[in-house]
Scaffold this motif. Structure first.
Motif, PDB file in Angstrom:
ATOM      1  N   ARG A   4       0.835  -1.215   0.000  1.00  0.00           N
ATOM      2  CA  ARG A   4       0.000   0.000   0.000  1.00  0.00           C
ATOM      3  C   ARG A   4       0.863   1.256   0.000  1.00  0.00           C
ATOM      4  NH1 ARG A   4      -5.393   1.224   1.115  1.00  0.00           N
ATOM      5  NH2 ARG A   4      -5.658   3.428   0.532  1.00  0.00           N
ATOM      6  N   SER A   5       1.982   1.217   0.737  1.00  0.00           N
ATOM      7  CA  SER A   5       2.846   2.398   0.799  1.00  0.00           C
ATOM      8  C   SER A   5       3.396   2.739  -0.587  1.00  0.00           C
ATOM      9  CB  SER A   5       3.989   2.176   1.788  1.00  0.00           C
ATOM     10  OG  SER A   5       4.753   1.031   1.413  1.00  0.00           O
ATOM     11  N   GLU A   6       3.841   1.719  -1.313  1.00  0.00           N
ATOM     12  CA  GLU A   6       4.365   1.963  -2.660  1.00  0.00           C
ATOM     13  C   GLU A   6       3.255   2.426  -3.598  1.00  0.00           C
ATOM     14  OE1 GLU A   6       6.544  -0.441  -6.365  1.00  0.00           O
ATOM     15  OE2 GLU A   6       6.480  -1.329  -4.352  1.00  0.00           O
ATOM     16  N   PHE A   7       2.081   1.790  -3.496  1.00  0.00           N
ATOM     17  CA  PHE A   7       0.957   2.161  -4.360  1.00  0.00           C
ATOM     18  C   PHE A   7       0.573   3.625  -4.164  1.00  0.00           C
ATOM     19  CE2 PHE A   7      -3.569   2.685  -5.201  1.00  0.00           C
ATOM     20  CZ  PHE A   7      -3.708   2.101  -6.456  1.00  0.00           C
ATOM     21  N   ASP A   8       0.452   4.036  -2.897  1.00  0.00           N
ATOM     22  CA  ASP A   8       0.051   5.412  -2.600  1.00  0.00           C
ATOM     23  C   ASP A   8       1.095   6.415  -3.068  1.00  0.00           C
ATOM     24  OD1 ASP A   8      -2.292   4.529  -1.503  1.00  0.00           O
ATOM     25  OD2 ASP A   8      -1.621   4.667   0.587  1.00  0.00           O
ATOM     26  N   MET A   9       2.381   6.082  -2.859  1.00  0.00           N
ATOM     27  CA  MET A   9       3.433   7.009  -3.277  1.00  0.00           C
ATOM     28  C   MET A   9       3.516   7.108  -4.795  1.00  0.00           C
ATOM     29  SD  MET A   9       6.491   6.270  -0.501  1.00  0.00           S
ATOM     30  CE  MET A   9       7.558   7.535  -1.201  1.00  0.00           C
ATOM     31  N   ARG A  10       3.327   6.009  -5.476  1.00  0.00           N
ATOM     32  CA  ARG A  10       3.318   6.066  -6.945  1.00  0.00           C
ATOM     33  C   ARG A  10       2.140   6.903  -7.446  1.00  0.00           C
ATOM     34  NH1 ARG A  10       6.775   2.801  -9.747  1.00  0.00           N
ATOM     35  NH2 ARG A  10       7.819   1.114  -8.598  1.00  0.00           N
ATOM     36  N   ALA A  11       0.982   6.725  -6.793  1.00  0.00           N
ATOM     37  CA  ALA A  11      -0.192   7.502  -7.195  1.00  0.00           C
ATOM     38  C   ALA A  11       0.032   8.998  -6.966  1.00  0.00           C
ATOM     39  CB  ALA A  11      -1.419   7.024  -6.420  1.00  0.00           C
ATOM     40  N   ALA A  12       0.784   9.329  -5.917  1.00  0.00           N
ATOM     41  CA  ALA A  12       1.055  10.736  -5.606  1.00  0.00           C
ATOM     42  C   ALA A  12       2.260  11.282  -6.370  1.00  0.00           C
ATOM     43  CB  ALA A  12       1.289  10.895  -4.099  1.00  0.00           C
ATOM     44  N   GLY A  13       2.959  10.403  -7.083  1.00  0.00           N
ATOM     45  CA  GLY A  13       4.119  10.833  -7.856  1.00  0.00           C
ATOM     46  C   GLY A  13       5.358  11.045  -7.034  1.00  0.00           C
ATOM     47  N   THR A  14       5.393  10.498  -5.811  1.00  0.00           N
ATOM     48  CA  THR A  14       6.550  10.703  -4.930  1.00  0.00           C
ATOM     49  C   THR A  14       7.462   9.484  -4.836  1.00  0.00           C
ATOM     50  OG1 THR A  14       5.229  10.028  -3.001  1.00  0.00           O
ATOM     51  CG2 THR A  14       5.304  12.394  -3.523  1.00  0.00           C
ATOM     52  N   TRP A  15       7.074   8.397  -5.467  1.00  0.00           N
ATOM     53  CA  TRP A  15       7.907   7.183  -5.412  1.00  0.00           C
ATOM     54  C   TRP A  15       9.124   7.377  -6.312  1.00  0.00           C
ATOM     55  CZ3 TRP A  15       7.903   2.855  -2.486  1.00  0.00           C
ATOM     56  CH2 TRP A  15       8.669   1.757  -2.919  1.00  0.00           C
ATOM     57  N   ASP A  16      10.325   7.273  -5.726  1.00  0.00           N
ATOM     58  CA  ASP A  16      11.559   7.495  -6.479  1.00  0.00           C
ATOM     59  C   ASP A  16      12.531   6.359  -6.167  1.00  0.00           C
ATOM     60  OD1 ASP A  16      13.698   8.415  -7.916  1.00  0.00           O
ATOM     61  OD2 ASP A  16      14.078  10.174  -6.648  1.00  0.00           O
ATOM     62  N   GLU A  17      12.401   5.287  -6.882  1.00  0.00           N
ATOM     63  CA  GLU A  17      13.218   4.108  -6.595  1.00  0.00           C
ATOM     64  C   GLU A  17      14.699   4.372  -6.803  1.00  0.00           C
ATOM     65  OE1 GLU A  17      12.920  -0.678  -7.503  1.00  0.00           O
ATOM     66  OE2 GLU A  17      11.279   0.687  -7.954  1.00  0.00           O
ATOM     67  N   GLY A  18      15.018   5.288  -7.713  1.00  0.00           N
ATOM     68  CA  GLY A  18      16.423   5.585  -7.986  1.00  0.00           C
ATOM     69  C   GLY A  18      17.146   6.220  -6.819  1.00  0.00           C
ATOM     70  N   SER A  19      16.411   6.899  -5.962  1.00  0.00           N
ATOM     71  CA  SER A  19      17.053   7.558  -4.818  1.00  0.00           C
ATOM     72  C   SER A  19      16.994   6.724  -3.549  1.00  0.00           C
ATOM     73  CB  SER A  19      16.365   8.914  -4.556  1.00  0.00           C
ATOM     74  OG  SER A  19      15.038   8.712  -4.077  1.00  0.00           O
ATOM     75  N   GLN A  20      16.403   5.557  -3.622  1.00  0.00           N
ATOM     76  CA  GLN A  20      16.236   4.732  -2.432  1.00  0.00           C
ATOM     77  C   GLN A  20      17.502   3.919  -2.146  1.00  0.00           C
ATOM     78  OE1 GLN A  20      12.736   2.326  -3.014  1.00  0.00           O
ATOM     79  NE2 GLN A  20      11.400   4.098  -3.338  1.00  0.00           N
ATOM     80  N   THR A  21      17.757   3.726  -0.873  1.00  0.00           N
ATOM     81  CA  THR A  21      18.842   2.841  -0.444  1.00  0.00           C
ATOM     82  C   THR A  21      18.226   1.557   0.095  1.00  0.00           C
ATOM     83  OG1 THR A  21      18.864   3.782   1.791  1.00  0.00           O
ATOM     84  CG2 THR A  21      20.337   4.766   0.143  1.00  0.00           C
ATOM     85  N   ARG A  22      18.974   0.463  -0.009  1.00  0.00           N
ATOM     86  CA  ARG A  22      18.510  -0.828   0.492  1.00  0.00           C
ATOM     87  C   ARG A  22      19.501  -1.344   1.525  1.00  0.00           C
ATOM     88  NH1 ARG A  22      16.117  -4.157  -4.725  1.00  0.00           N
ATOM     89  NH2 ARG A  22      14.885  -2.426  -5.599  1.00  0.00           N
TER      90      ARG A  22
END
Length: 243
Positions: free
Chosen positions: A171-189
């Motif tokens: 749900r967190s990823e879905f909501d962020m993608r819908a809001a345009g804030t999901w940025d996988e390139g800037s994420q650290t793992r």
């Protein structure tokens, strides 16, 4: 006297059909041999003017050495085969196919369908009318198209990890993608160990802007060997609770 063309003689192949030796012309199918031997093997997509397609899966038989059941209409007869047309595995498969077909299509005018449903003990009603949709009407659903709360789902989220099409997400990823804030390139793992219990399951924390946005299982992690429970996957909010 009228001459009748006999064609080119074909070599005969011999194999075992339900424990009995049978012979069939080379190039013929297992279904041809079954019908010649008087075996009542059901088939919908092979017969009359229809060329064998192997799509209805009603004519499946068990061939010794084959990992899966094979459609008799498209499997060529070969010397040395051992074929079973009425094993419990075959009957179970045909029963399920008949149930799925009859639950989504009207088979009342299909020759032989009513007799086959009775012979194999098929119960199309248990799937309901077109359960969960099929073909172009397919959709995500739980067993028997019931409510999620009444299903066997334990909300662990493992389906998100194993879904091969990307149709499922947290749900967190879905909501962020819908809001345009999901940025996988800037994420650290960051790999770590879940602390909700003592099983020691390996987890990966996906962090964006100093916030955990998703938790996934380590494929080679210890504990549940790549699986997580609902707490391990979704119970990370307490880590970043500023209060």
């Amino acid at each position: 006297m009228t001459a009748v063309p006999l064609g080119i003689p074909r070599r005969m192949v011999e194999f075992a059909l339900d424990g009995e030796p049978v012979r069939a012309p080379e190039g013929s199918t297992v279904l041809d041999a079954c019908r010649a031997a008087g075996k009542d093997v059901p088939a919908l997509c092979a017969g009359g003017a229809l060329a064998p397609r192997g799509t209805c899966r009603l004519c499946v038989v068990e061939v010794e050495g084959a990992a899966a059941l094979v459609p008799a209409c498209s499997r060529r007869a070969e010397s040395g085969l051992e074929v079973r047309t009425d094993s419990e595995r075959v009957r179970h498969s045909r029963r399920i196919v008949l149930e799925l077909l009859a639950s989504s299509a009207d088979l009342s005018t299909t020759p032989g369908a009513a007799e086959w449903i009775e012979e194999y003990g098929a119960s199309p009603d248990r799937f309901g009318p077109d359960a969960a949709g099929r073909g172009l009407g397919a959709r995500i659903a739980v067993e028997h198209d019931g409510p999620l709360t009444a299903s066997a789902c334990v909300y662990c989220g493992d389906c998100v990890d194993v879904c091969p099409t990307g149709a499922l997400s947290s749900r967190s990823e879905f909501d962020m993608r819908a809001a345009g804030t999901w940025d996988e390139g800037s994420q650290t793992r960051t790999g770590t160990v879940c602390t909700h219990c003592g099983a020691g399951c390996g987890v990966t924390l996906h962090v964006q802007d100093n916030e955990i946005v998703k938790v996934t299982a380590l494929p080679d992690g210890s504990g549940a060997h790549g699986s997580l429970c609902s707490k391990g996957r979704f119970g990370y909010q307490l880590v970043q609770n500023r209060d």
